[in-house]
Each structure stands twice: as C-alpha cells, then as structure tokens.
Design an enzyme around this catalytic site. Structure first.
Site, PDB file in Angstrom:
ATOM      1  NE  ARG A   1      -0.445   0.208   5.027  1.00 53.81           N
ATOM      2  CZ  ARG A   1      -0.749   1.368   5.768  1.00 53.81           C
ATOM      3  NH1 ARG A   1      -1.518   2.504   5.548  1.00 53.81           N
ATOM      4  NH2 ARG A   1      -0.302   1.268   7.018  1.00 53.81           N
TER       5      ARG A   1
ATOM      6  CB  SER B   1       3.870   9.218  -2.062  1.00 54.09           C
ATOM      7  OG  SER B   1       2.367   9.228  -1.571  1.00 54.09           O
ATOM      8  CG  ASN B   2       5.928   7.660  -4.976  1.00 57.87           C
ATOM      9  OD1 ASN B   2       4.956   7.115  -5.377  1.00 57.87           O
ATOM     10  ND2 ASN B   2       6.112   8.930  -5.305  1.00 57.87           N
ATOM     11  NE  ARG B   3       7.010   0.339  -0.038  1.00 55.82           N
ATOM     12  CZ  ARG B   3       5.588   0.477  -0.254  1.00 55.82           C
ATOM     13  NH1 ARG B   3       4.881   1.566  -0.008  1.00 55.82           N
ATOM     14  NH2 ARG B   3       4.876  -0.782  -0.173  1.00 55.82           N
ATOM     15  CG  LEU B   4      11.341   8.867  -1.995  1.00 53.80           C
ATOM     16  CD1 LEU B   4      11.503  10.314  -3.004  1.00 53.80           C
ATOM     17  CD2 LEU B   4      12.850   8.513  -1.677  1.00 53.80           C
TER      18      LEU B   4
END
Ligand code: FMN
Length: 223
Positions: free
Chosen positions: A16, A199-202
């Site tokens: 997710r 977001s975006n694993r950052l």
C-alpha cells in the site's frame, strides 16, 4: 497436486502507499524526542487504535540470541518508558545480565508511524510498582500471583487451580499485595528513531541522539 506456491505470491503482492502525514526538516528543532513520542501516542489513543500502547520489546539472551515480545507501555516521561512484568520471566532474566540494555518499537499502522528506541533498563522503585499494582483489576492482581511467567505449565487446569488458590488466599474485601517477583521496568532511551510513511516509499526518518552537552541532535536518515 497443488499449483505452485500461491501463498508466497500472495504475500509478495501485498503493498500500500503511505501518504497520511509528513515530517518536515524543521519539525524537530528544539523538540525533545520524549515529547514527540507523547504527541504520537496521544494521536494513536485519540484515533482509538486497538492496543495503541503496545510495544515490541527486544532483548538478548545468555547465548546472544535476540528475543522479542509485546508489552504494554504504562508510563512515559523524560526518565523513560515503563512497563510491568514478572521479574522471573525470560525477558527480565535477559535484562538482568550485562549490558542491561533493550530496544523497543511501536508501530501505529493506521497512522503510518513507527518509533524505535534503545537504551539501558532498570527496575522501578517498589513504591511505583505498588501504586500501579493497586490500580489493576483484582482479577489481574490474582493472575500475577498465580502465574510463574515463562515457566512450563502442566495444563490449563493447573493454571486455573493456581488462580483459584490465590482467590481463596485473598478473598473479596482483602487487599492483594504486590508480589515480590512482579513489578515495573524502565527503559531509558538514549537513541530514538521516528518513521513516517510517505508516498513512493520515500519515507521520512529522523534519529535523535543525545549530545555530550545533554542536547538532542536530530539527523534525517534515508528510508
Ligand atoms: C497485547 C499484548 C500485551 C502484553 N502485555 C504484556 C505486559 O504488559 N507485560 C508482560 O509481562 N507481558 C505482556 N504480554 C505477554 C508477552 O508478550 C510475553 O508473552 C510474556 O511477557 C512472556 O515473555 P518472556 O518469556 O519473553 O519474558 C503481552 C502480550 C500481548 C500480545
């Protein structure tokens, strides 16, 4: 015959995006990490999260093997994180050995937040444990007396017999004293890490470490 390993495939596809909150670089300036934990814990309790105060406590046993289990956070201050347990349990045996250190982590999934700490541990003063024990429901007090935590038990019946024996020993109306083998432990964090899903694993990660002058130094870490 089965069609390959569907369960593994299923696990690998679980993901997710995290996008609820952000941690700005100036968020921590002059902020005590203890205070931030308190704020995050309040957020978790206000959000009505189940077991918002549950933390995973990691110790190392006499062979050097890591071990971990959940305990409930029952006190939070600049002095440290307090939990209550049986002093004969495996975890306390580990903590009674040098270097008397532990790590703990709390994950509030709904808030996409994790806090990690590491530091030395010590037993709480008896008066503090007595006050907390007195605040517990009677049934929990009896269970503390009845259970030699982490020791083998023959069967469920043995546990219930031990509980009933304690209930007879301390009939309704009598005060149940703090067992000598039970009480609080305080983990005094020297190192904190705050993780906020992005977001975006950052993701945002910040570590707080105490300087020699006693001030907290904050460092952003790569996710
Ligand atoms: C939600 C939850 C809360 C728990 N709270 C405590 C606690 O506050 N104190 C405690 O000693 N054990 C607590 N336990 C049980 C521990 O996880 C563990 O089984 C027990 O303390 C024995 O651990 P040990 O053998 O490593 O000492 C809790 C377990 C769960 C799942």
């Amino acid at each position: 015959m089965t069609d390959g390993p569907p369960r593994t495939k299923h696990l690998a596809s679980q993901r997710r995006d995290y996008a609820q909150h952000v941690l700005h670089d100036d968020y921590f300036q002059n902020q005590s990490p203890h205070e931030l934990v308190r704020l995050w814990l309040n957020d978790a309790m206000e959000a009505g999260l189940t077991d918002a105060t549950a933390m995973t406590l990691a110790t190392v046993d006499e062979l050097g093997w890591p071990d971990a289990r959940i305990v409930l956070l029952k006190g939070l201050s600049e002095e440290g994180w307090d939990f209550y347990t049986n002093y004969g349990s495996a975890k306390v045996k580990h903590l009674d050995s040098p270097p008397h250190m532990a790590a703990a982590v709390i994950y509030w999934a709904t808030l996409e937040r994790q806090v990690r700490v590491r530091g030395p541990v010590q037993r709480l003063e008896r008066e503090i444990s007595e006050a907390y024990f007195a605040s517990r429901p009677r049934t929990s007090q009896l269970s503390a007396w009845a259970s030699a935590q982490s020791q083998p038990v023959e069967n469920r019946e043995q546990l219930e017999v031990q509980y009933r024996e304690q209930a007879e020993q301390y009939p309704e109306g009598t005060q149940i004293p703090l067992p000598p083998f039970w009480g609080g432990v305080r983990l005094s964090p020297l190192l904190f890490e705050f993780w906020q899903g992005r977001s975006n694993r950052l993701h945002d990660r910040f570590r707080a470490q105490k300087n020699d002058d006693g001030r907290w130094q904050w460092i952003r870490l790569a996710p």
